[in-house]
Design an enzyme around this catalytic site. Structure first.
Site, PDB file in Angstrom:
ATOM      1  CD  GLU A 189      -1.976   5.694  -2.207  1.00  0.00           C
ATOM      2  OE1 GLU A 189      -1.876   6.850  -2.662  1.00  0.00           O
ATOM      3  OE2 GLU A 189      -2.939   4.947  -2.488  1.00  0.00           O
ATOM      4  CE  LYS A 226      -1.752   5.571  -6.097  1.00  0.00           C
ATOM      5  NZ  LYS A 226      -3.132   5.607  -5.643  1.00  0.00           N
ATOM      6  CG  ASN A 227       1.998  10.850  -4.214  1.00  0.00           C
ATOM      7  OD1 ASN A 227       0.879  10.829  -4.713  1.00  0.00           O
ATOM      8  ND2 ASN A 227       2.193  10.914  -2.917  1.00  0.00           N
ATOM      9  CG  HIS A 275      -1.769   1.208   1.368  1.00  0.00           C
ATOM     10  ND1 HIS A 275      -3.098   1.222   1.036  1.00  0.00           N
ATOM     11  CD2 HIS A 275      -1.469   2.465   1.774  1.00  0.00           C
ATOM     12  CE1 HIS A 275      -3.583   2.442   1.237  1.00  0.00           C
ATOM     13  NE2 HIS A 275      -2.623   3.213   1.688  1.00  0.00           N
TER      14      HIS A 275
HETATM   15  P1  ADP Z   1      -2.945  12.945  -3.806  1.00  0.00           P
HETATM   16  O1  ADP Z   1      -1.906  12.118  -4.509  1.00  0.00           O
HETATM   17  O2  ADP Z   1      -4.302  12.335  -3.844  1.00  0.00           O
HETATM   18  O3  ADP Z   1      -2.935  14.369  -4.231  1.00  0.00           O
HETATM   19  P2  ADP Z   1      -1.146  12.634  -1.580  1.00  0.00           P
HETATM   20  O4  ADP Z   1      -1.335  12.709  -0.117  1.00  0.00           O
HETATM   21  O5  ADP Z   1      -0.559  11.397  -2.126  1.00  0.00           O
HETATM   22  O6  ADP Z   1      -2.545  12.953  -2.248  1.00  0.00           O
HETATM   23  O7  ADP Z   1      -0.214  13.854  -2.022  1.00  0.00           O
HETATM   24  C1  ADP Z   1      -0.597  15.175  -1.681  1.00  0.00           C
HETATM   25  C2  ADP Z   1       0.075  16.200  -2.590  1.00  0.00           C
HETATM   26  O8  ADP Z   1       1.473  16.238  -2.326  1.00  0.00           O
HETATM   27  C3  ADP Z   1      -0.028  15.919  -4.061  1.00  0.00           C
HETATM   28  O9  ADP Z   1      -1.252  16.376  -4.608  1.00  0.00           O
HETATM   29  C4  ADP Z   1       1.171  16.691  -4.618  1.00  0.00           C
HETATM   30  O10 ADP Z   1       0.836  18.062  -4.754  1.00  0.00           O
HETATM   31  C5  ADP Z   1       2.175  16.587  -3.497  1.00  0.00           C
HETATM   32  N1  ADP Z   1       3.187  15.538  -3.777  1.00  0.00           N
HETATM   33  C6  ADP Z   1       3.246  14.311  -3.205  1.00  0.00           C
HETATM   34  N2  ADP Z   1       4.287  13.598  -3.667  1.00  0.00           N
HETATM   35  C7  ADP Z   1       4.915  14.388  -4.567  1.00  0.00           C
HETATM   36  C8  ADP Z   1       6.085  14.240  -5.407  1.00  0.00           C
HETATM   37  N3  ADP Z   1       6.812  13.109  -5.412  1.00  0.00           N
HETATM   38  N4  ADP Z   1       6.435  15.299  -6.182  1.00  0.00           N
HETATM   39  C9  ADP Z   1       5.715  16.431  -6.179  1.00  0.00           C
HETATM   40  N5  ADP Z   1       4.619  16.628  -5.426  1.00  0.00           N
HETATM   41  C10 ADP Z   1       4.216  15.634  -4.628  1.00  0.00           C
HETATM   42 MG    MG Z   2      -1.052  10.404  -3.914  1.00  0.00          MG
END
Ligand code: ADP
Ligand code: MG
Length: 425
Positions: free
Chosen positions: A297, A300-301, A293
């Site tokens: 996550e 994907k980010n 999990h």
């Molecule tokens: P979601 O992916 O649904 O937006 P997350 O909690 O996974 O929610 O991430 C929150 C926010 O953090 C993202 O919308 C993005 O703006 C920022 N973020 C997270 N990981 C990254 C990354 N690797 N590079 C740039 N921004 C990131």
């Molecule tokens: Mg995310």
């Protein structure tokens, strides 16, 4: 429709006065190695005591939420589920013990070994001693759970009790499947109600405690039910815990899944490449589904950051995302590095808040209620905060360092000693 009566409310107050008892990953493994009718019975008794305490803590906290949040329809719905499950456990009759078991208990309590039955907490006249940090101060935490009663024969009543208990907690687990989506909807209702854009730290801290507790409750139920049904017979598994969790395999799986979701979401042929750097086969004790999990996550980010920085038309030129695995004596650390442009320093605290997202917000559909919460590519803002809770649950952590204009490094620390006790908010 279930309603909380004043009597039930009083019982909740009683149970919420007792401290919750944490269990470590190591204890769960030791206990579950050779489950017998006797140990399963004992574990049922432990959970029959522990789960109502944990549920009561949540009901109480849901009742004491700040400024009208407790009145939001979806929050009330969640609270009613917790109260209903609490009631269901209290309604379950305690087992009648076999003669040999009773003798054994008499003997054990003489030696202060810590068999205390029937569960103390179900007796409303029992008051918790002042300043006590444990329900049974002379019994070390976890001891009651892991006392070996193999050699005691289980009466048919005790076996029936266990079966009935397992059925009940499985029903409870199913009831609570939609809790995350329903809570999220409750927070949306609250945001509309207060015209606020972001949730305050008070609500944020509450959600951290609430979801952390949920992870713990589901772990205990999932583990018990897996042991009961003999799913431990899978090689290297003790319930849902794998004593030879192979990081390489799980990471490879998460990489394939995340890239697939990415390609699907953007309608592209080739998601950015992900390189894994892993020194040999690293195996340790963990819950594979938790690790999967978290990595899913995080990847994907990173994928999204890279795609959105370079655009969808440069499929062959994306800089690779690196997943680096290191193992030390204490920790296994996984670093995920991307060149997706990073996050501004001012936005760093926000990424840990629930519902903060820079993706197009996803709507929470009513039919999500039927299923376990499955996050799509992005848009719920739950990926990072929930992943951090999963990491912390077994004594790990999740850290993020960004270089705005270049990329992001996320560090996932996993404790390989596995002897830290569950955090119990
Ligand atoms: P979601 O992916 O649904 O937006 P997350 O909690 O996974 O929610 O991430 C929150 C926010 O953090 C993202 O919308 C993005 O703006 C920022 N973020 C997270 N990981 C990254 C990354 N690797 N590079 C740039 N921004 C990131
Ligand atoms: Mg995310």
């Amino acid at each position: 429709m279930f309603r909380i009566t004043p009597q039930l409310s009083e019982k909740v107050q009683h149970f919420a006065r007792f401290p919750q008892t944490g269990v470590s990953l190591r204890q769960m493994v030791l206990f579950g190695q050779k489950p017998s009718k006797g140990t399963l019975f004992k574990a049922s008794q432990f959970l029959h005591e522990e789960l109502p305490i944990r549920l009561a803590h949540r009901v109480k906290e849901l009742e004491e939420l700040p400024k009208g949040l407790d009145k939001m329809p979806s929050i009330v719905k969640v609270k009613d589920w917790y109260a209903e499950s609490f009631q269901q456990l209290l309604d379950l009759p305690s087992p009648k013990l076999s003669d040999s078991m009773r003798d054994r208990i008499k003997e054990a309590s003489k030696n202060k070994e810590g068999f205390i039955l029937p569960p103390n907490v179900h007796n409303p006249s029992i008051k918790l001693p002042k300043n006590s940090s444990s329900l049974h101060p002379h019994v070390p935490i976890g001891h009651r759970y892991y006392n070996n009663i193999d050699e005691v024969d289980c009466s048919p009543e005790m076996v029936d009790y266990t079966a009935n208990f397992v059925k009940t907690i499985e029903c409870i687990k199913r009831r609570h499947d939609p809790v995350v989506t329903t809570m999220a909807r409750g927070i949306l209702e609250y945001k509309q109600h207060t015209h606020a854009n972001l949730i305050g730290t008070e609500v944020q801290d509450f959600l951290d405690r609430f979801y952390m507790s949920r992870i713990g409750i589901r772990m205990l139920i999932g583990q018990h039910s897996a042991l009961y049904h003999g799913r431990f017979r899978r090689k290297d598994y003790v319930g849902v815990i794998c004593i030879k969790t192979n990081i390489h395999e799980i990471a490879a799986d998460a990489i394939a899944n995340a890239r697939f979701v990415c390609e699907d979401y953007y309608g592209m042929f080739k998601a950015p490449p992900i390189q894994m750097i892993c020194p040999g086969d690293i195996e340790f004790t963990y819950v594979p589904s938790h690790l999967n999990h978290i990595l899913f996550e995080l990847l994907k980010n990173s994928l999204r950051a890279v795609v959105e920085r370079y655009g969808e038309d440069y499929e062959d030129e994306y800089p690779p995302i690196k997943l680096i695995i290191a193992h030390g004596k204490e920790d296994i650390t996984i670093k995920i590095s991307d060149e997706g442009g990073g996050i501004s320093r001012s936005a760093i605290p926000l990424v840990w808040t629930y519902m903060y997202t820079t993706a197009q917000a996803q709507s929470i559909k009513p039919e999500d209620d039927d299923a376990e919460f499955k996050a799509p590519m992005a848009g719920f803002g739950y990926g990072l905060p929930i992943s951090r809770l999963y990491a912390q649950y077994f004594g790990g952590d999740l850290k993020l360092v960004s270089m705005e204009g270049y990329g992001t490094d996320v560090y996932l620390h996993l404790n390989r000693l596995s002897n830290s006790h569950e955090p119990l908010p």
